[in-house]
Design a protein around this motif. Sequence first.
Motif, short mmCIF file in Angstrom:
data_model
loop_
_atom_site.label_atom_id
_atom_site.label_comp_id
_atom_site.label_asym_id
_atom_site.label_seq_id
_atom_site.Cartn_x
_atom_site.Cartn_y
_atom_site.Cartn_z
N UNK A 37 -0.34 10.58 -4.89
CA UNK A 37 0.56 9.56 -4.36
C UNK A 37 1.46 10.15 -3.26
N UNK A 38 1.55 9.43 -2.15
CA UNK A 38 2.40 9.85 -1.04
C UNK A 38 3.57 8.86 -0.96
N UNK A 39 4.78 9.36 -1.12
CA UNK A 39 5.96 8.52 -1.09
C UNK A 39 6.57 8.54 0.31
N UNK A 40 7.37 7.54 0.64
CA UNK A 40 7.90 7.39 1.99
C UNK A 40 8.73 8.59 2.45
N UNK A 41 9.30 9.30 1.52
CA UNK A 41 10.12 10.45 1.89
C UNK A 41 9.38 11.79 1.72
N UNK A 42 8.06 11.71 1.55
CA UNK A 42 7.25 12.92 1.36
C UNK A 42 7.10 13.70 2.65
N UNK A 43 6.99 15.01 2.51
CA UNK A 43 6.73 15.89 3.65
C UNK A 43 5.21 15.98 3.86
N UNK A 44 4.68 15.38 4.93
CA UNK A 44 3.23 15.36 5.13
C UNK A 44 2.59 16.75 5.13
N UNK A 45 3.26 17.75 5.68
CA UNK A 45 2.68 19.10 5.70
C UNK A 45 2.52 19.66 4.30
N UNK A 46 3.52 19.44 3.45
CA UNK A 46 3.41 19.90 2.07
C UNK A 46 2.28 19.19 1.36
N UNK A 47 2.11 17.90 1.65
CA UNK A 47 1.05 17.15 0.98
C UNK A 47 -0.33 17.50 1.50
N UNK A 48 -0.43 18.03 2.70
CA UNK A 48 -1.72 18.56 3.16
C UNK A 48 -2.13 19.73 2.28
N UNK A 49 -1.18 20.55 1.91
CA UNK A 49 -1.44 21.68 1.01
C UNK A 49 -1.88 21.17 -0.37
N UNK A 50 -1.16 20.18 -0.91
CA UNK A 50 -1.52 19.60 -2.22
C UNK A 50 -2.92 18.99 -2.16
N UNK A 51 -3.22 18.33 -1.04
CA UNK A 51 -4.54 17.72 -0.88
C UNK A 51 -5.64 18.78 -0.92
N UNK A 52 -5.40 19.92 -0.29
CA UNK A 52 -6.38 21.00 -0.32
C UNK A 52 -6.58 21.53 -1.73
N UNK A 53 -5.49 21.64 -2.50
CA UNK A 53 -5.60 22.10 -3.89
C UNK A 53 -6.40 21.12 -4.74
N UNK A 54 -6.12 19.83 -4.57
CA UNK A 54 -6.85 18.82 -5.35
C UNK A 54 -8.31 18.79 -4.93
N UNK A 55 -8.57 18.88 -3.64
CA UNK A 55 -9.95 18.95 -3.16
C UNK A 55 -10.69 20.10 -3.86
N UNK A 56 -10.07 21.27 -3.88
CA UNK A 56 -10.70 22.45 -4.50
C UNK A 56 -11.00 22.21 -5.98
N UNK A 57 -10.14 21.47 -6.65
CA UNK A 57 -10.37 21.20 -8.08
C UNK A 57 -11.48 20.18 -8.31
N UNK A 58 -11.78 19.37 -7.30
CA UNK A 58 -12.82 18.34 -7.42
C UNK A 58 -14.18 18.80 -6.91
N UNK A 59 -14.19 19.73 -5.97
CA UNK A 59 -15.43 20.16 -5.32
C UNK A 59 -16.29 20.97 -6.28
N UNK A 60 -17.50 20.44 -6.54
CA UNK A 60 -18.45 21.14 -7.41
C UNK A 60 -19.71 21.52 -6.65
#
Length: 140
Positions: A37-60
């Motif tokens: 979830x991306x909230x209106x006050x979220x830091x997009x750069x930080x969430x790019x990092x979170x997105x990479x972590x989640x991607x890594x956990x999903x990639x099989x």
Amino acid sequence: MSVGVFLITHDDIGISLVASLQQMLGNKLPLNIKSLPIHHDSDPLAFCYYAEEIYASLEEGDGVLVLTDLFGATPCNIAVSLLNHYHVKVVAGLNFPMLVKVMSHAFTLPNASLDVLAEKALRGGCQGILDVSLLYPKTP
């Protein structure tokens, strides 16, 4: 191996869609699925990092289908940041019929490719939008 599904959405849209899907399917999801979830006050750069972590956990090994709610908005831009470095397909315009179509197809073809699931997402999203009043005309 299988394709992972990653929802990047405004607020809790993705979380709510996954919860609805689990209720509908009885917690028997055929694919590994996570939401960011991306909230209106979220830091997009930080969430790019979170997105990479989640991607890594999903990639099989077969890639990750990234579904985002609104083209051009922050969640979509975060999803786009994955395109050049990871094995992903990004589809914008997420809706519940799209997610149901992806999951139901994964039930029937558990080894479906990333390209096939992306196509199913596009079709399901479009086919799930109907003017129901045309299907059930008013009776005099």
